[in-house]
Write a protein that holds these residues in place. Structure first.
Motif, mmCIF file in Angstrom:
data_model
loop_
_atom_site.group_PDB
_atom_site.id
_atom_site.type_symbol
_atom_site.label_atom_id
_atom_site.label_comp_id
_atom_site.label_asym_id
_atom_site.label_seq_id
_atom_site.Cartn_x
_atom_site.Cartn_y
_atom_site.Cartn_z
ATOM 1 N N TYR A 191 -11.166 -6.088 6.614
ATOM 2 C CA TYR A 191 -9.452 -5.947 6.613
ATOM 3 C C TYR A 191 -9.319 -7.160 5.736
ATOM 4 O O TYR A 191 -8.209 -7.199 5.147
ATOM 5 C CB TYR A 191 -9.137 -6.126 7.777
ATOM 6 C CG TYR A 191 -7.544 -6.745 8.265
ATOM 7 C CD1 TYR A 191 -7.006 -4.960 7.828
ATOM 8 C CD2 TYR A 191 -6.652 -7.686 8.636
ATOM 9 C CE1 TYR A 191 -5.114 -6.107 8.297
ATOM 10 C CE2 TYR A 191 -5.317 -8.412 8.470
ATOM 11 C CZ TYR A 191 -4.542 -6.996 8.577
ATOM 12 O OH TYR A 191 -3.877 -7.190 8.035
ATOM 13 N N ASP B 64 -6.842 -0.500 10.300
ATOM 14 C CA ASP B 64 -8.555 -1.156 10.373
ATOM 15 C C ASP B 64 -9.128 -0.955 11.750
ATOM 16 O O ASP B 64 -8.108 -1.679 12.991
ATOM 17 C CB ASP B 64 -8.993 -2.270 9.493
ATOM 18 C CG ASP B 64 -9.934 -2.561 9.877
ATOM 19 O OD1 ASP B 64 -10.872 -2.713 9.137
ATOM 20 O OD2 ASP B 64 -9.866 -4.041 11.309
ATOM 21 N N THR C 192 -14.441 2.588 1.471
ATOM 22 C CA THR C 192 -12.904 2.930 2.005
ATOM 23 C C THR C 192 -12.583 2.029 1.041
ATOM 24 O O THR C 192 -11.288 3.313 -0.305
ATOM 25 C CB THR C 192 -12.652 1.334 3.313
ATOM 26 O OG1 THR C 192 -12.998 2.161 3.967
ATOM 27 C CG2 THR C 192 -11.388 1.044 3.160
ATOM 28 N N LEU D 90 -3.711 2.990 6.154
ATOM 29 C CA LEU D 90 -5.614 2.823 6.339
ATOM 30 C C LEU D 90 -5.254 1.810 7.378
ATOM 31 O O LEU D 90 -5.140 0.620 6.996
ATOM 32 C CB LEU D 90 -5.699 2.221 4.434
ATOM 33 C CG LEU D 90 -6.778 1.130 5.190
ATOM 34 C CD1 LEU D 90 -8.355 2.438 5.829
ATOM 35 C CD2 LEU D 90 -7.416 0.669 3.997
ATOM 36 N N GLN E 27 -3.527 -3.520 10.787
ATOM 37 C CA GLN E 27 -4.538 -4.122 12.194
ATOM 38 C C GLN E 27 -4.433 -3.264 13.796
ATOM 39 O O GLN E 27 -4.055 -3.749 13.796
ATOM 40 C CB GLN E 27 -4.812 -5.455 11.542
ATOM 41 C CG GLN E 27 -5.629 -6.076 12.678
ATOM 42 C CD GLN E 27 -7.159 -5.491 12.163
ATOM 43 O OE1 GLN E 27 -8.062 -4.693 13.557
ATOM 44 N NE2 GLN E 27 -8.048 -6.320 11.286
ATOM 45 N N LEU F 197 -9.554 -6.112 2.585
ATOM 46 C CA LEU F 197 -9.266 -4.807 1.897
ATOM 47 C C LEU F 197 -7.408 -5.959 1.212
ATOM 48 O O LEU F 197 -6.671 -5.058 0.598
ATOM 49 C CB LEU F 197 -8.580 -3.868 2.734
ATOM 50 C CG LEU F 197 -9.947 -3.215 2.917
ATOM 51 C CD1 LEU F 197 -10.076 -2.440 4.684
ATOM 52 C CD2 LEU F 197 -9.996 -2.569 2.135
ATOM 53 N N ARG F 198 -7.164 -6.285 2.142
ATOM 54 C CA ARG F 198 -5.796 -7.043 2.375
ATOM 55 C C ARG F 198 -5.459 -8.315 1.319
ATOM 56 O O ARG F 198 -4.662 -7.896 0.262
ATOM 57 C CB ARG F 198 -5.555 -7.609 3.001
ATOM 58 C CG ARG F 198 -5.235 -7.282 3.949
ATOM 59 C CD ARG F 198 -3.630 -5.785 4.439
ATOM 60 N NE ARG F 198 -2.453 -7.436 4.617
ATOM 61 C CZ ARG F 198 -1.557 -7.568 3.841
ATOM 62 N NH1 ARG F 198 -1.531 -6.469 2.932
ATOM 63 N NH2 ARG F 198 -0.217 -7.999 3.446
ATOM 64 N N ILE G 103 -0.989 -1.021 5.013
ATOM 65 C CA ILE G 103 -3.355 -1.646 5.944
ATOM 66 C C ILE G 103 -2.293 -2.058 7.219
ATOM 67 O O ILE G 103 -1.688 -2.987 6.525
ATOM 68 C CB ILE G 103 -3.197 -2.065 4.894
ATOM 69 C CG1 ILE G 103 -3.992 -2.189 3.869
ATOM 70 C CG2 ILE G 103 -4.778 -3.148 6.090
ATOM 71 C CD1 ILE G 103 -5.192 -2.948 2.892
ATOM 72 N N GLN H 75 -5.455 -4.948 -1.742
ATOM 73 C CA GLN H 75 -3.952 -5.537 -2.256
ATOM 74 C C GLN H 75 -3.213 -5.922 -2.753
ATOM 75 O O GLN H 75 -2.200 -5.301 -3.897
ATOM 76 C CB GLN H 75 -3.780 -4.030 -0.996
ATOM 77 C CG GLN H 75 -2.299 -4.216 -0.721
ATOM 78 C CD GLN H 75 -2.150 -3.507 1.020
ATOM 79 O OE1 GLN H 75 -1.929 -4.137 1.813
ATOM 80 N NE2 GLN H 75 -1.248 -2.179 1.032
#
Length: 308
Positions: free
Chosen positions: A48, A40, A19, A38, A68, A51-52, A66, A55
């Protein structure tokens, strides 16, 4: 070109590195008027959270939301979460893209340009190259409504001029599929009953039946790693299960008068899948059981994620 707003829908499930690579390739797009949604799918590898954190630290230089999903909703369910968020925010085009892809910088521009030529075009798709061997992975495809199968053009062939012609096709894969928001209003969301596999085939067929054109755009180039949670190098037993079950469900839902043909083909597939996915593989008993369960669950209309 007046840039229409595009929502890019990415789905992540236990694939943080893929990703991140995909997002960094999207940063290089020439087309600028886009936003990434995006989703998850309740990853168990801390995707997740990582990625958070990325960001928040400014790792990504692109507009990104993003989400969830809260559970593993499969391909259709997870993509629907992102599509619904984008639709509610008014995006004119939505680009469903696999997270295990690297995009060419002009890929989105070429898709939108094709869309703008004809309002009857509902879906456009890219030429997709397999990064593992640099061979063509997808160059458009056709659907057999009687058997419940789809045939990709060009798979495992060397790139050549015959794959460089823009043309109408029977379907394009959800690996790279751009569509206009009106298509959702016309045919609805992806069917989540499939969980994984056939949800994009089903959607393409519905678009065709609704009178929309589907176009393959070879100038839009995508590189695909061809890796997934159910189709690994050794082919997970679940891969054959979903193909077996969903192929029959696809015919039963879209062309019920051909159920008998689909049933006969299912019997043929049982033999074929044993040769492909059981013979010379490990866990032979489990693989065989999953093939028969896929057939049985298709007949019983047992839908969604696999459950004994």
């Amino acid at each position: 070109m007046d840039e229409k707003s595009v929502a890019i829908i990415l789905l992540n499930w236990n694939a943080y590195n893929d990703t991140v690579e995909c997002l960094h390739s999207l940063e290089k797009l020439v087309y600028q008027n886009f936003h990434v949604f995006l989703v998850d799918n309740d990853s168990k590898d801390q995707s997740y959270e990582k990625l958070r954190a990325d960001q928040l630290s400014g790792t990504f230089s692109l507009p990104l939301t993003i989400i969830q999903s809260g559970s593993n909703m499969g391909c259709a369910g997870g993509n629907n979460v992102g599509m619904k968020a984008a639709y509610e925010q008014g995006y004119e085009y939505l680009w469903m893209l696999n997270n295990d892809t690297i995009v060419d910088q002009h890929s989105l521009t070429r898709l939108v340009e094709e869309m703008e030529t004809d309002h009857q075009i509902g879906i456009v798709g890219s030429k997709i190259i397999n990064m593992n061997n640099n061979l063509v992975w997808f160059a458009g495809g056709s659907i057999n409504q009687y058997l419940g199968t789809s045939t990709p053009y060009g798979i495992d062939q060397e790139e050549s001029e015959k794959f460089n012609t823009r043309k109408e096709v029977g379907f394009v894969v959800g690996c790279s599929m751009l569509f206009r928001r009106e298509l959702i209003e016309l045919i609805g969301w992806l069917n989540e009953d499939y969980f994984i596999y056939y949800e994009d085939t089903d959607w393409n067929l519905k678009a065709k039946k609704a009178g929309m054109k589907i176009v393959y755009v070879p100038d839009s180039l995508i590189y695909h790693k061809e890796s997934s949670s159910t189709k690994s190098e050794e082919l997970s037993p679940h891969y054959a299960y979903y193909l077996m079950r969903n192929g029959y469900l696809f015919v039963k839902r879209n062309n019920p008068k051909y159920k008998v043909i689909a049933l006969l083909y299912m019997a043929y597939r049982i033999v074929k899948f044993h040769l492909l996915y059981v013979l010379n593989k490990d866990h032979k008993l489990k693989r065989s059981r999953m093939i028969f369960k896929g057939a049985l669950h298709g007949l019983k209309n047992q839908i969604g994620q696999f459950s004994d």
